[in-house]
Structures are given as C-alpha cells and as structure tokens.
Design an enzyme around this catalytic site. Structure first.
Site, short mmCIF file in Angstrom:
data_model
loop_
_atom_site.label_atom_id
_atom_site.label_comp_id
_atom_site.label_asym_id
_atom_site.label_seq_id
_atom_site.Cartn_x
_atom_site.Cartn_y
_atom_site.Cartn_z
N LYS A 186 0.87 -1.23 -0.08
CA LYS A 186 -0.07 0.14 -0.07
C LYS A 186 0.68 1.04 0.01
CE LYS A 186 -4.67 -1.38 1.09
NZ LYS A 186 -5.72 -1.18 2.23
N LYS A 214 -3.37 -10.68 -7.08
CA LYS A 214 -4.61 -10.93 -6.11
C LYS A 214 -5.57 -9.93 -6.91
CE LYS A 214 -5.37 -8.67 -2.66
NZ LYS A 214 -5.77 -7.67 -1.46
N LYS A 222 -10.07 -4.48 -5.65
CA LYS A 222 -10.93 -3.48 -5.74
C LYS A 222 -10.41 -2.18 -6.05
CE LYS A 222 -11.99 -3.26 -0.81
NZ LYS A 222 -12.84 -3.91 0.01
P1 TYM Z 1 -10.60 -6.03 2.73
O1 TYM Z 1 -11.82 -5.20 2.73
O2 TYM Z 1 -9.40 -5.87 1.97
O3 TYM Z 1 -11.07 -7.49 2.17
C1 TYM Z 1 -12.33 -8.05 3.03
C2 TYM Z 1 -12.01 -9.77 2.82
O4 TYM Z 1 -11.97 -10.05 1.65
C3 TYM Z 1 -10.92 -10.81 1.36
N1 TYM Z 1 -10.07 -10.57 0.05
C4 TYM Z 1 -9.93 -11.71 -0.92
N2 TYM Z 1 -10.28 -13.37 -0.84
C5 TYM Z 1 -9.91 -13.81 -1.93
N3 TYM Z 1 -9.52 -13.27 -2.79
C6 TYM Z 1 -9.18 -11.85 -3.07
N4 TYM Z 1 -8.70 -11.56 -4.48
C7 TYM Z 1 -9.71 -11.29 -2.06
N5 TYM Z 1 -9.55 -9.95 -2.02
C8 TYM Z 1 -10.23 -9.50 -0.52
C9 TYM Z 1 -9.78 -10.63 2.42
O5 TYM Z 1 -9.09 -11.25 2.72
C10 TYM Z 1 -10.85 -10.05 3.62
O6 TYM Z 1 -11.17 -11.31 4.55
N6 TYM Z 1 -8.11 -5.75 6.97
C11 TYM Z 1 -9.22 -6.30 6.49
C12 TYM Z 1 -10.47 -5.97 7.27
C13 TYM Z 1 -10.53 -6.17 8.52
C14 TYM Z 1 -10.87 -7.25 9.21
C15 TYM Z 1 -10.70 -7.06 10.88
C16 TYM Z 1 -10.80 -8.71 8.73
C17 TYM Z 1 -10.46 -4.98 9.46
N7 TYM Z 1 -10.75 -5.54 10.71
C18 TYM Z 1 -11.02 -7.95 11.58
C19 TYM Z 1 -11.07 -9.70 9.98
C20 TYM Z 1 -11.20 -9.08 11.13
C21 TYM Z 1 -9.24 -5.91 4.99
O7 TYM Z 1 -8.75 -4.85 4.47
O8 TYM Z 1 -10.11 -6.69 4.35
#
Ligand code: TYM
Length: 340
Positions: A120, A202, A205
């Site tokens: 990032k 990966k 978004k």
């Molecule tokens: P975020 O918002 O980037 O993504 C949300 C969830 O989607 C999964 N994900 C994917 N899984 C498979 N293939 C992909 N291409 C893909 N892109 C995203 C992510 O692994 C995630 O599970 N830091 C976290 C959000 C968060 C969180 C938490 C999660 C904040 N606090 C506490 C669990 C527990 C994040 O940025 O996810």
C-alpha cells in the site's frame, strides 16, 4: 441430576472495508463464508470497517454512502441481521481505545514486516501515513475486543491475523489470560482469487475495472469481463496455478461458487475449449450474484431499515466491547472509575 451450564457461544468476527466496490474476491474469500457458523454454537459479528478505510484518502460523502451499502450487501448475501451483529466500526469507540493500548504492545519491526503495508505504501507513495502503518494493530483490536475465536478471511489477511495472535499471546503472557487467541478460517478453495487480466496478482477493488468482477456488476458486464479474461496459449483445461494461472483462477471461481473441488470443475469441462470454460464461469457467477443484487436493491430502497440495523447493533457491540475494554484498562493500570 444437575443440568450442565450452557456453554457460552464462540465468537466469530470479520470485517470488510467500505473502500470501493466489493469484488467476487471479497465474496469468495470472505463474505460467502460468513454464513457458515450455526447460530446455536456461534455468535457472529460482521463489521463495516470504516476506520480502516481512511488509511487511504476517501471522499467523505462517498464513504458514508458505501458504509450503508456494505451493510446492505452483508444482509443481501444472506446474513440474518437478527442473528448476526452487523455494525459500523466507527460506532464503537472501543476499537480505537483498545488499538491504542495494543500499539504499546506491538513492535515497529513487526509492523515493518507487513506485506500489505509495503504494497500500500508503494501504491500511495504521496500518503504514507501512520494509520497505514499501524492498521494491523487496529485490526488486532477489532478481533480481540470481542474475545473472538474464529476469523473468516481471505489469504491476504493471514499475516495480520498472525500478528493479532502474537499480540494476544504477548499480552496474556504479561497479564494472565485476558484475550482469546483467535484462529483464522479459510475456505477450501478461492482464498486468493486472482485478477482477470494479470492472474498472478490478487484480484483487488483498487485495480482497474476490467481486472475484477464487482458484486454489483450487471450480467452483461460480467459476461464481457470474463470473455476478456487472460488464459494461455495451449487449450487444455487443467488446474495448474504455476503454469496456467488464468485457467486455474477461473476453475477456482467455479469450484468455490458451486462447492466442488477444482479437480471436479476441471473434469466436468475436460476436452472442451476455453470458450466453454468461460461460459461456465459466467453462468455460475451470474446465477450467484443475481439474487444478491436483487436483495441489495430492495434493501437500498429502504435505507431507514438498514440504518436501523446498524444503530441497534452498534449498541449491542458497544456493550460487549466495553466489558472487554474495562478489563484490559484495569490490567494495564488505568485509573479506577468511580462507581457512579
Ligand atoms: P478487505 O476489505 O481488503 O477485504 C475483505 C475480505 O475479503 C478478502 N479478500 C479476498 N479473498 C480472496 N481473494 C481476493 N482477491 C480477496 N480480496 C479480498 C480479504 O482477505 C478479507 O477477508 N483488514 C481487512 C478488514 C478487517 C478485518 C478486521 C478482517 C479489518 N478488521 C478484523 C477480519 C477481522 C481488509 O482490509 O479486508
């Protein structure tokens, strides 16, 4: 005979950032698995993690709107708002308060190793703020605040989860068993859905539109994006991520969305061309997303209802969070509060 006391339910916790359109990567890696915990055994909390989203500059009005939108997506994906605690992270001040305390139990070296921080900061070189750096501590606070046992996430969050475990163990080592040490829960397939255009990266978004399928993409857009997805120059449908990343990614999407294995998905299409493979992916994705999209549209026509869910659940989450926070504050030696 005495009846045994009811076992407290195990806590499941996860969150998604309202920082852009959700993709089928988010759906397959995370959201789809949120539904898999029987409610007689688990209490699930699913948060719209708006505090995480501002580590990257956001348009305020758009972010506000996306928070409600994401809550509606949670419900549209099948999470019953009466059984799951769906709430906005910023409505529960305990997240920020615990994050501060945990910052003091986390080492710079640990945060320096986080690959998402490195990625990032390369992407947002003009805004490498301290929040971007300490973001994994806030995520640890999200999880530990609720005594979470299970965290359903995609593979890209594994390193953050491991840090949360390390922080919990470190804290417990000093103060006794305060935090439950959480386990990550990953799907059997699709824990890392890849970009349609660069299948060694990966799906994200924050990348250009044609690299991902958005949850709310209309069928014709989904059809077009999958048609243009990168494959390879031989014509064999086989799961082999190292040599055939594009084809393997499409097979994983089919397998994840039909609850089969990649081998079964490949066998079903054996001997056919990539055109057929893409048709199959398109059908599976559209038939999964259509009902979700219809329900989302219905919910967004009644924003008051969705707002009501967030308001009610923020109260419940606040209550749970405060209990844990007071315990932690006492352990670290913060001043007592009067009884009133
Ligand atoms: P975020 O918002 O980037 O993504 C949300 C969830 O989607 C999964 N994900 C994917 N899984 C498979 N293939 C992909 N291409 C893909 N892109 C995203 C992510 O692994 C995630 O599970 N830091 C976290 C959000 C968060 C969180 C938490 C999660 C904040 N606090 C506490 C669990 C527990 C994040 O940025 O996810």
């Amino acid at each position: 005979m005495e009846t045994p006391a009811a076992q407290p339910k195990k806590i499941v916790y996860s969150g998604i950032q309202p920082s852009g359109t959700l993709t089928i990567g988010n759906y397959i890696g995370a959201l789809r698995n949120f539904n898999r915990f029987p409610d007689d055994e688990y209490q699930c909390l699913y948060s719209v993690v708006d505090m995480h989203a501002i580590t990257v500059r956001q348009d305020a009005a758009a972010l506000r709107k996306r928070c409600l939108d994401l809550a509606a997506i949670y419900i549209a994906a099948g999470l019953d708002p009466k059984k799951n605690i769906i709430y906005c992270q910023s409505h529960v001040s305990g997240h920020a308060e615990l994050a501060w305390i945990l910052n003091c139990f986390t080492y710079m070296g640990e945060l320096n190793r986080m690959t998402q921080f490195k990625d990032k900061s390369a992407k947002h070189a003009d805004n490498i703020n301290a929040g971007l750096f300490t973001y994994p501590v806030l995520m640890a606070a999200d999880i530990l605040l609720f005594n979470t046992s299970v965290v359903p996430i995609g593979a890209d969050q594994k390193q953050h989860l491991e840090l949360a475990r390390d922080i919990a163990q470190r804290f417990n080592g000093i103060y006794g068993d305060v935090f439950t040490v959480p386990e990550g829960k990953f799907g059997k397939v699709g824990t890392r859905v890849m970009s349609l255009q660069e299948p060694t990266r990966k799906m994200s978004k924050s990348d250009p539109e044609d690299t991902y399928i958005a949850l709310l993409d209309p069928p014709d857009v989904i059809r077009r994006k999958i048609k243009r997805a990168v494959t390879d120059s031989d014509a064999e449908i086989r799961f082999d991520p190292a040599n055939k990343p594009g084809v393997s990614n499409l097979l994983s999407i089919i397998a994840a969305l039909t609850d089969t294995t990649v081998e079964e998905a490949a066998a079903e299409l054996a001997g056919q061309g990539y055109g057929k493979l893409k048709e199959r992916v398109t059908d599976v994705v559209i038939s999964t997303l259509e009902p979700l999209q219809a329900e989302h549209k219905r919910l967004m026509a009644d924003k008051g209802y969705v707002q009501g869910i967030l308001d009610e659940n923020a109260e419940i989450a606040n209550h749970m969070a405060t209990r844990m926070l007071r315990k932690v504050q006492r352990k670290v030696g913060f001043a007592d509060r009067g009884r009133k």
